[in-house]
Design a protein around this motif. Structure first.
Motif, PDB file in Angstrom:
ATOM      1  N   CYS A 173      44.034  34.123  42.117  1.00  0.00           N
ATOM      2  CA  CYS A 173      43.437  34.249  43.443  1.00  0.00           C
ATOM      3  C   CYS A 173      44.290  33.420  44.408  1.00  0.00           C
ATOM      4  O   CYS A 173      44.380  32.192  44.265  1.00  0.00           O
ATOM      5  N   HIS A 174      44.905  34.077  45.391  1.00  0.00           N
ATOM      6  CA  HIS A 174      45.804  33.373  46.305  1.00  0.00           C
ATOM      7  C   HIS A 174      45.033  32.555  47.330  1.00  0.00           C
ATOM      8  O   HIS A 174      45.608  31.651  47.949  1.00  0.00           O
ATOM      9  N   ARG A 175      43.771  32.849  47.498  1.00  0.00           N
ATOM     10  CA  ARG A 175      42.939  32.049  48.407  1.00  0.00           C
ATOM     11  C   ARG A 175      42.613  30.689  47.786  1.00  0.00           C
ATOM     12  O   ARG A 175      42.631  29.662  48.447  1.00  0.00           O
ATOM     13  N   ARG A 176      42.285  30.695  46.489  1.00  0.00           N
ATOM     14  CA  ARG A 176      41.949  29.455  45.773  1.00  0.00           C
ATOM     15  C   ARG A 176      43.162  28.810  45.110  1.00  0.00           C
ATOM     16  O   ARG A 176      43.079  27.688  44.618  1.00  0.00           O
ATOM     17  N   ASN A 177      44.252  29.579  45.030  1.00  0.00           N
ATOM     18  CA  ASN A 177      45.493  29.096  44.421  1.00  0.00           C
ATOM     19  C   ASN A 177      45.294  28.712  42.950  1.00  0.00           C
ATOM     20  O   ASN A 177      45.803  27.685  42.484  1.00  0.00           O
ATOM     21  N   GLU A 178      44.559  29.562  42.211  1.00  0.00           N
ATOM     22  CA  GLU A 178      44.319  29.320  40.788  1.00  0.00           C
ATOM     23  C   GLU A 178      43.867  30.614  40.125  1.00  0.00           C
ATOM     24  O   GLU A 178      43.499  31.589  40.807  1.00  0.00           O
ATOM     25  N   ILE A 179      43.880  30.634  38.796  1.00  0.00           N
ATOM     26  CA  ILE A 179      43.387  31.798  38.060  1.00  0.00           C
ATOM     27  C   ILE A 179      41.870  31.843  38.170  1.00  0.00           C
ATOM     28  O   ILE A 179      41.198  30.841  37.921  1.00  0.00           O
ATOM     29  N   ARG A 180      41.340  33.006  38.552  1.00  0.00           N
ATOM     30  CA  ARG A 180      39.902  33.159  38.750  1.00  0.00           C
ATOM     31  C   ARG A 180      39.414  34.426  38.042  1.00  0.00           C
ATOM     32  O   ARG A 180      40.184  35.320  37.726  1.00  0.00           O
ATOM     33  N   THR A 181      38.113  34.473  37.827  1.00  0.00           N
ATOM     34  CA  THR A 181      37.473  35.636  37.205  1.00  0.00           C
ATOM     35  C   THR A 181      36.558  36.291  38.236  1.00  0.00           C
ATOM     36  O   THR A 181      35.724  35.616  38.842  1.00  0.00           O
ATOM     37  N   PHE A 182      36.716  37.604  38.437  1.00  0.00           N
ATOM     38  CA  PHE A 182      35.903  38.344  39.394  1.00  0.00           C
ATOM     39  C   PHE A 182      35.093  39.414  38.665  1.00  0.00           C
ATOM     40  O   PHE A 182      35.650  40.173  37.857  1.00  0.00           O
ATOM     41  N   LYS A 183      33.795  39.451  38.946  1.00  0.00           N
ATOM     42  CA  LYS A 183      32.946  40.489  38.385  1.00  0.00           C
ATOM     43  C   LYS A 183      33.208  41.777  39.162  1.00  0.00           C
ATOM     44  O   LYS A 183      33.001  41.822  40.387  1.00  0.00           O
ATOM     45  N   ILE A 184      33.647  42.819  38.469  1.00  0.00           N
ATOM     46  CA  ILE A 184      34.122  44.020  39.152  1.00  0.00           C
ATOM     47  C   ILE A 184      33.014  44.712  39.943  1.00  0.00           C
ATOM     48  O   ILE A 184      33.268  45.297  41.001  1.00  0.00           O
ATOM     49  N   VAL A 185      31.771  44.609  39.473  1.00  0.00           N
ATOM     50  CA  VAL A 185      30.678  45.267  40.188  1.00  0.00           C
ATOM     51  C   VAL A 185      30.471  44.648  41.572  1.00  0.00           C
ATOM     52  O   VAL A 185      29.868  45.275  42.457  1.00  0.00           O
ATOM     53  N   ARG A 186      30.998  43.428  41.802  1.00  0.00           N
ATOM     54  CA  ARG A 186      30.848  42.778  43.101  1.00  0.00           C
ATOM     55  C   ARG A 186      32.005  43.086  44.046  1.00  0.00           C
ATOM     56  O   ARG A 186      32.034  42.597  45.173  1.00  0.00           O
ATOM     57  N   ILE A 187      32.999  43.848  43.571  1.00  0.00           N
ATOM     58  CA  ILE A 187      34.106  44.254  44.440  1.00  0.00           C
ATOM     59  C   ILE A 187      33.642  45.445  45.277  1.00  0.00           C
ATOM     60  O   ILE A 187      33.374  46.524  44.745  1.00  0.00           O
ATOM     61  N   LEU A 188      33.524  45.249  46.585  1.00  0.00           N
ATOM     62  CA  LEU A 188      33.003  46.292  47.471  1.00  0.00           C
ATOM     63  C   LEU A 188      34.095  47.241  47.946  1.00  0.00           C
ATOM     64  O   LEU A 188      33.834  48.396  48.239  1.00  0.00           O
ATOM     65  N   ASP A 189      35.324  46.739  48.041  1.00  0.00           N
ATOM     66  CA  ASP A 189      36.443  47.571  48.475  1.00  0.00           C
ATOM     67  C   ASP A 189      37.720  46.965  47.922  1.00  0.00           C
ATOM     68  O   ASP A 189      37.782  45.752  47.673  1.00  0.00           O
ATOM     69  N   ILE A 190      38.733  47.809  47.737  1.00  0.00           N
ATOM     70  CA  ILE A 190      39.997  47.323  47.173  1.00  0.00           C
ATOM     71  C   ILE A 190      41.148  48.077  47.804  1.00  0.00           C
ATOM     72  O   ILE A 190      41.072  49.291  48.015  1.00  0.00           O
ATOM     73  N   ILE A 191      42.194  47.350  48.153  1.00  0.00           N
ATOM     74  CA  ILE A 191      43.387  47.934  48.778  1.00  0.00           C
ATOM     75  C   ILE A 191      44.607  47.395  48.053  1.00  0.00           C
ATOM     76  O   ILE A 191      44.724  46.177  47.821  1.00  0.00           O
ATOM     77  N   GLU A 192      45.530  48.294  47.710  1.00  0.00           N
ATOM     78  CA  GLU A 192      46.757  47.845  47.050  1.00  0.00           C
ATOM     79  C   GLU A 192      47.706  47.247  48.071  1.00  0.00           C
ATOM     80  O   GLU A 192      47.862  47.768  49.176  1.00  0.00           O
ATOM     81  N   SER A 193      48.308  46.146  47.706  1.00  0.00           N
ATOM     82  CA  SER A 193      49.276  45.476  48.568  1.00  0.00           C
ATOM     83  C   SER A 193      50.682  45.867  48.126  1.00  0.00           C
ATOM     84  O   SER A 193      50.938  46.043  46.939  1.00  0.00           O
TER      85      SER A 193
END
Length: 331
Positions: A187-207
């Motif tokens: 996660c570049h916002r937290r600057n560390e490895i993070r775990t995200f629950k996919i069901v909580r991802i509301l939208d996704i865009i490829e960079s």
């Protein structure tokens, strides 16, 4: 499982699990072509395998099995374990056997990360817990980003906040644990490895920006000491349980540590990465449990208990004032 002809579908699920087991690194496209199935059918099969307890995850190398999950006391190889797990799921679906007994058998074949007691309580309440279904297209999108080493931007609603926020994320792997899908990466916002629950991802865009995965990142190692899904630095945890809940803890199976009885108490000693996750688990036992170490976890629980005590004390005081007021009025 769907209403498709069960014998043929079961044969395909077994073959799919065996294909992933016998040859690490197959992509979704390769598996769909091999079994002549659509993308929707493939992800439904994948979901059914994961729901059956088959420890599948996706990384840069493609679909793989979490080899650390196989710790069967029966000395079964991975193929035998897969066959048994799928067979138990078919029995569960048919209703021909008691669910709590099937869960106990599953725990013996591939010990779960969470308490077997917790899972039995789900069956006692009338079935599996409700869960939101992850859109297969979202998992496919993440898989492509993992393979292509492309960053993504996700609009994510965290557990701590109802308001979603956008964040830059380099996905390393996607895995299924305890009825949920998770994406793990940097996660570049937290600057560390993070775990995200996919069901909580509301939208996704490829960079368009690529990423370079940390050379020493390995999903199985990252989750080796997780209580459920959270990775991190391992900590030795020791907890004590009284006679009220001790028998429940004795039924628990843990991969890294031991449980024993001494002078009327039951003790648990294990290695855990993700103290926050462990703290939520142990709080369910209330005053019947006490963490003895580490100090960091004791302080965390003390703060939470103090906040809970303040909240309930305030409620009791308000009610007491209302009762007193009513009595004075009646006089």
């Amino acid at each position: 499982m769907t209403s498709e002809n069960k014998p043929s579908r079961l044969a395909r699920l077994i073959a799919l699990a065996e294909a992933i087991r016998s040859r690490d690194g197959l992509s979704a496209a390769e598996l769909m072509e091999r079994f002549s199935i659509s993308e929707q059918t493939f992800y439904q099969d994948l979901q059914d395998l994961c729901d059956s307890g088959v420890p599948i995850y996706f990384s840069e190398q493609g679909y793989r099995l979490n080899t650390l999950a196989f710790q069967s006391p029966f000395h079964l190889d991975r193929k035998e374990s897969l066959l048994l797990m799928l067979g138990l799921s078919m029995l569960d679906e048919s209703g021909a056997a008691d669910r709590s007994e099937l869960n106990a058998l599953r725990a013996k074949i591939i010990p779960p990360a969470e308490s077997r007691v917790d899972r039995l309580s789900d069956s006692a309440s009338g079935g599996a817990p409700l869960k939101k279904v992850v859109d297969p297209r979202l998992i496919a999108f993440l898989n492509r980003a993992i393979l292509g080493k492309r960053r993504v931007r996700i609009n994510y609603r965290s557990r701590e906040s109802d308001k979603p926020s956008w964040r830059e994320f380099s996905p390393y792997a996607a895995t299924h644990r305890n009825n949920s899908w998770y994406a793990i990466g940097f996660c570049h916002r937290r600057n560390e490895i993070r775990t995200f629950k996919i069901v909580r991802i509301l939208d996704i865009i490829e960079s368009p920006e690529p990423f370079r995965e940390e050379a020493d990142f390995d999903l199985e190692e990252y989750l080796l000491y997780s209580w459920n899904i959270m990775g991190g630095e391992p900590n030795i945890v020791v907890a004590r349980f009284d006679r009220k809940v001790g028998p429940l803890i004795l039924e628990k199976e843990i991969a890294h540590g031991r449980i024993w009885k001494e002078k009327g108490f039951v003790y648990l000693r294990t290695v855990v990465s993700g103290l926050d996750e462990f703290s939520w688990w142990i709080m369910q036992y209330g005053e019947h449990a006490e963490v003895l170490q580490p100090r960091e976890l004791r302080r965390l629980l003390a703060k939470r208990c103090a906040k809970m005590a303040a909240k309930y004390s305030e409620t009791i005081m308000r009610r007491s004032r209302r009762v007193k007021s009513c009595r004075n009025t009646s006089l």
